[in-house]
Write an enzyme that holds these catalytic residues in place. Structure first.
Site, PDB file in Angstrom:
ATOM      1  N   ARG A  64      19.375  46.733   4.981  1.00 26.31           N
ATOM      2  CA  ARG A  64      20.954  47.346   5.241  1.00 26.31           C
ATOM      3  C   ARG A  64      20.786  48.707   4.381  1.00 26.31           C
ATOM      4  NH1 ARG A  64      22.558  42.446   4.654  1.00 26.31           N
ATOM      5  NH2 ARG A  64      23.302  41.511   6.425  1.00 26.31           N
ATOM      6  N   LYS A 172       9.130  28.754   3.435  1.00 30.06           N
ATOM      7  CA  LYS A 172       9.643  27.507   3.356  1.00 30.06           C
ATOM      8  C   LYS A 172      11.196  27.894   2.798  1.00 30.06           C
ATOM      9  CE  LYS A 172       9.338  26.972  -1.540  1.00 30.06           C
ATOM     10  NZ  LYS A 172      10.105  26.452  -2.520  1.00 30.06           N
ATOM     11  N   HIS A 202       4.300  29.579  -0.866  1.00 29.84           N
ATOM     12  CA  HIS A 202       3.588  30.299  -1.770  1.00 29.84           C
ATOM     13  C   HIS A 202       3.104  29.642  -2.961  1.00 29.84           C
ATOM     14  CE1 HIS A 202       8.071  30.343  -2.780  1.00 29.84           C
ATOM     15  NE2 HIS A 202       7.340  30.056  -4.110  1.00 29.84           N
ATOM     16  N   LYS A 206      -4.270  29.515  -0.406  1.00 34.63           N
ATOM     17  CA  LYS A 206      -5.514  29.211   0.388  1.00 34.63           C
ATOM     18  C   LYS A 206      -6.558  28.825  -0.602  1.00 34.63           C
ATOM     19  CE  LYS A 206      -7.809  30.715   4.494  1.00 34.63           C
ATOM     20  NZ  LYS A 206      -7.861  31.508   5.280  1.00 34.63           N
ATOM     21  N   GLU A 240       8.076  22.305 -13.611  1.00 35.56           N
ATOM     22  CA  GLU A 240       8.542  24.058 -14.014  1.00 35.56           C
ATOM     23  C   GLU A 240       9.174  23.986 -15.385  1.00 35.56           C
ATOM     24  OE1 GLU A 240       9.686  26.481 -10.339  1.00 35.56           O
ATOM     25  OE2 GLU A 240      10.187  24.214 -10.038  1.00 35.56           O
ATOM     26  N   ASP A 259      13.276  21.432  -1.982  1.00 42.47           N
ATOM     27  CA  ASP A 259      12.749  22.707  -2.548  1.00 42.47           C
ATOM     28  C   ASP A 259      11.200  22.544  -2.684  1.00 42.47           C
ATOM     29  OD1 ASP A 259      12.658  25.012  -3.457  1.00 42.47           O
ATOM     30  OD2 ASP A 259      12.577  24.591  -5.463  1.00 42.47           O
ATOM     31  N   HIS A 264       5.507  21.444  -0.778  1.00 40.70           N
ATOM     32  CA  HIS A 264       4.210  21.613  -1.551  1.00 40.70           C
ATOM     33  C   HIS A 264       3.456  20.115  -1.784  1.00 40.70           C
ATOM     34  CE1 HIS A 264       1.626  23.694  -4.422  1.00 40.70           C
ATOM     35  NE2 HIS A 264       2.404  23.182  -5.475  1.00 40.70           N
ATOM     36  N   LYS A 362      12.605  20.914 -12.678  1.00 31.60           N
ATOM     37  CA  LYS A 362      12.690  21.796 -13.350  1.00 31.60           C
ATOM     38  C   LYS A 362      13.312  21.558 -14.842  1.00 31.60           C
ATOM     39  CE  LYS A 362      13.970  24.866  -9.835  1.00 31.60           C
ATOM     40  NZ  LYS A 362      12.766  25.674 -10.078  1.00 31.60           N
TER      41      LYS A 362
END
Lengths: 511, 305
Positions: A64, A172, A202, A206, A240, A259, A264, A362
């Site tokens: 934008r 995701k 993420h 790989k 985390e 999440d 994951h 978290k």
């Protein structure tokens, strides 16, 4: 591309020759987002610096902002200078900058997408991108539908042709339950072929996947242990240390299970628990992951074997931090969990009766992601009970981050005692044995997209299977309709999380 | 931590390494032993390159030089735990000991892991039969670092053994990657190839040899003002594919049906080359083929002239 063409300059044994992407344009939606600024744009530069981007390459931003090409170029430059992992070189930047464009428009703006089409035509001509376009949707899931629909409507994507190609990258979450995941899939597959859709997680680069495959299938040492005969249970943790920070809008209502566990942790579970694939070709690998995910299920007793929590105000790592409910933008009665743990059972010959415990949270004491295979005790200990008092279960721990590596824990005699046995650890770090810095996950991903390498990332079937495991748990929590158990920020989670393992006679490892 | 040992032996060095490891408390995750042989005059520069290489690949790096003392003795300097994750051991051989270097090196090789030898400047011929070279599975030389690059490269082509590579080849990787990628996109048969480079440029001649051996034709070599390789031209029925680099930094890529595009093609520094080289420890067959082709090209040209 013809099947019979063999590039005379390539040779399977010429292993130092990297694969450089073919001519193409990368169109990015959400360029001003955190992810684009911190990871994606620098990763593109790093790829160019490693010589992996083609001469005919163009980066087109769509958003934008009322920017012209020059302003966008400055914005990219800023982010590259701050975040790129490889040194800044003027000539690499010059190569990249020539192909940078910006198109102003909203997701609903027909003029915007028309202008995008014009710009792509222009770069195809001037930059030699030959009509190959990749669309990277670094945007909230609410925008997916709209953008994909716009791409179709303005003829930016043609599903019926393979050359030139069109590919799309989505991040995701892939829906918030099974039904919404299916809906999204229908939308995406109506516009793109399934091998043109790159779903990315993420957290799971790989490199990590390949490291795990190498560990499991290139060695003789571990495979004999890798089953119910030797393993008592498996713990998969993603902790985390941060709170939700500025992500209130995204996180609230989603929670830890949706999440990270859905994508994951269940991917990690699949990689650890699956059988050996016939080859590492993406299709074969996927088949094995799908098999094991199909055999995995939520625990029968949801009350005993699930736990959820929400962090409360406290001290985390020497800093005073807010509780979840006091975070900006969070409703004071939010029931969103910031700690989710549950047991998964895998009904197959290798794992039956050996639970997998998953937890994600978290505001834990430290940031760590790991998979611990806890071994059964030795069948007989020819020692006095007091000799082995300090001996815990042997463990094989695959550390994903930080310091990717492997730790083995086993008992050893304490020197100079009569016979005192204690746990010791043996450690392997990828970082210290191969300092060749592994490429940032995004670098690999973007290169895979541009090369058209079938991704190791989940295809839709895996996403659906993951939701099938998670849905009963989410429904159970939703039905209960009460506040998750509080745990002080900076601790290893609520009492119910510990009780869940104690019921089965285990305890969580302190990662 | 730097430990200096005067008039020592392999045994003395091993004891010092153990002591240093204990006091630094570092675990060892070293993946190979790198032997580097350098003249004393080049020592500082080579040592810096070793620090770089050691940062990339934690390893035991042993730098050997010939000393000038009259006595027969071995001096050592151990660098452990300060700048690099691995170890750097500098050995200075004086007098008679200099003729028996491998007797000192053999006990110092890490157990059960690859040994790589690297000669940053001049190297003995053939390297695989050199006492130091024969300790290693991989031998890395650098013809461009010697006083007569082309001569060295040709000599090497004659005595090439499995596991030998030369950094001249490593320097070509970015060129080769771009050319190979160009043929991924432009799938027309190549009917001619020309490499333009500075006079007697060893890398340019090797690139021409590679093109010749892969494409099954004689790649022409044209002398230009440099620096290094200045252009490669692949002729196809649809038009030429051209990669031109005038300044050693930025190249221009031109191909049929596509506009000219600039592409960064920098000459890389030694540490980057060594890092690429250490990534693979197996034999490079394509390099061997290209070297064979180079040798026969030059023989034929000399015969014709």
């Amino acid at each position: 591309m013809t099947d019979t063409y063999v590039n005379p300059l390539r040779d399977a044994s010429d292993r130092r020759l990297p694969r450089v992407a073919g001519p193409c344009a990368l169109v990015m939606f959400g360029v001003t987002g955190d992810l684009a600024q911190k990871k994606l744009l620098p990763a593109i530069y790093d790829l160019a610096n490693r010589g992996l981007l083609p001469p005919g390459f163009s980066l087109v931003g769509y958003g934008r902002r009322d920017w012209d090409d020059e302003q966008f170029t400055d914005y990219v430059l800023e982010s590259v200078k701050q975040r790129a992992r490889t040194p800044f070189r003027a000539e690499v930047w010059r190569q990249l900058a020539e192909g940078i464009r910006f198109v102003t428009g909203g997701f609903d703006s027909d003029e915007g997408f028309q202008a995008l089409k014009e710009t792509l035509r222009e770069v195809d001509e001037t930059q030699g991108t030959e009509g190959n376009h990749a669309f990277y949707l670094s945007i909230p899931p609410a925008g997916f539908d709209q953008v994909i629909e716009q791409l179709r409507r303005h003829g930016l994507v043609d599903k019926s042709k393979n050359t030139p190609w069109n590919r799309v990258v989505i991040e995701k979450p892939f829906g918030h339950d099974l039904a919404s995941a299916r809906e999204l899939e229908e939308k995406v597959s109506s516009v793109f072929n399934s091998d043109s859709v790159f779903r990315i997680d993420h957290y799971l680069g790989k490199e990590t996947v390949q490291n795990m495959l190498a560990l499991r299938f290139a060695n003789q040492l571990f495979e004999p242990l890798w089953n119910r005969n030797y393993v008592s249970h498996v713990q998969i943790t993603m902790a985390e240390d941060i709170g939700i920070g500025g992500r209130a809008g995204y996180y609230d209502g989603i929670g830890a299970a949706r999440d990270v566990i859905q994508n994951h942790l269940l991917q990690l579970l699949a990689l650890v628990a699956m059988e050996e694939p016939a080859s590492f070709e993406a299709g074969n690998l996927r088949a094995e992951k799908e098999k094991v995910l199909a055999a995995a299920r939520a625990p029968i007793n949801l009350k005993s074997h699930t736990a959820r929590g929400q962090y409360t105000a406290g001290w985390a790592g020497g800093q005073k931090v807010k509780g979840y409910l006091e975070e900006d933008g969070i409703a004071p009665d939010s029931q969103t969990e910031t700690y989710a743990a549950f047991r998964v059972d895998i009904d197959n010959r290798r794992w039956a009766g050996r639970p997998f415990y998953l937890r994600a949270a978290k505001r834990m004491p430290r940031r760590v992601t790991e998979i611990a295979l806890m071994l059964r005790p030795a069948p007989h200990l020819p020692f006095h009970l007091s000799d082995t008092e300090q001996l815990g279960a042997n463990a094989l721990v695959l550390r994903i981050q930080p310091n990717e590596g492997i730790t083995m824990r086993f008992g050893a005699k304490v020197p100079a005692t009569q016979m005192e046995i204690r746990d010791v650890t043996m450690d392997f770090n990828y970082g210290t044995s191969f300092a060749e810095s592994s490429p940032e996950a995004y670098e690999r991903l973007i290169l895979d997209v541009l090369l058209g390498d079938p991704p190791l990332f989940p295809q839709h079937t895996e996403v659906e299977l993951s939701w099938k495991i998670l849905d009963p748990i989410l429904d159970y929590w939703a039905d209960k309709d009460h506040q998750p158990e509080g745990y002080a920020a900076g601790t290893w989670g609520p009492a119910s999380g510990r009780a869940m393992l104690e019921r089965d006679g285990f305890t969580w490892r302190r990662p | 931590m730097i430990t200096t040992l005067k008039d020592t032996t392999a045994q003395g060095i091993q004891n010092a390494i153990m002591a240093a490891r204990e006091s630094v408390g570092a675990a060892s995750g070293m993946v190979f032993t790198l032997l580097v042989d350098t003249p004393a005059a080049e020592y500082d520069e080579v040592f810096d390159a070793c620090v770089e290489a050691g940062r990339e690949h934690p390893s035991r790096i042993i730098v050997t030089t010939d000393g000038s003392a009259k006595a027969d003795r071995l001096d050592a300097e151990l660098h452990i735990g300060d700048e690099v994750p691995g170890e750097i051991i500098s050995l200075r051989f004086h007098g008679e000991v200099a003729h028996h270097k491998s007797s000192t090196l053999l006990p110092l090789l890490l157990p059960d892991s690859p040994v790589i030898a690297w000669w940053p400047r001049e190297a003995p011929e053939p390297v695989s039969e050199d006492p130091l070279g024969s300790l290693a599975q991989r031998r890395i030389t650098d013809a461009m670092g010697s006083t007569d690059p082309l001569g060295r490269l040709l000599a090497r082509a004659e005595g090439l053994a499995a596991g030998d590579t030369d950094l001249t080849w490593t320097r070509l990787t970015p060129w080769r990657a771009l050319l190979a990628a160009a043929l991924d996109t432009h799938q027309a048969p190549v009917v001619g190839a020309t490499v333009e480079a500075a006079e007697h440029n060893a890398a340019g001649l090797l690139l021409a040899a590679w093109l010749g051996s892969r494409l099954g034709l004689d790649a022409a070599f044209v002398t230009s003002d440099g620096p290094g390789i200045t252009s490669v031209r692949l002729a196809t029925a649809e038009g030429d594919i051209v990669l031109e680099r005038g300044d050693g930094k930025m190249a221009t890529f031109t191909a049929p049906r596509t506009p000219p595009r600039s592409v960064a093609l920098r000459r890389r520094e030694i540490s980057a080359l060594i890092t690429e080289e250490l990534r693979r420890l197996d034999t490079d067959k394509v390099f061997q083929q290209s070297m064979a082709c180079l040798a026969s090209n030059v023989r034929r040209n000399n015969g014709g002239a």
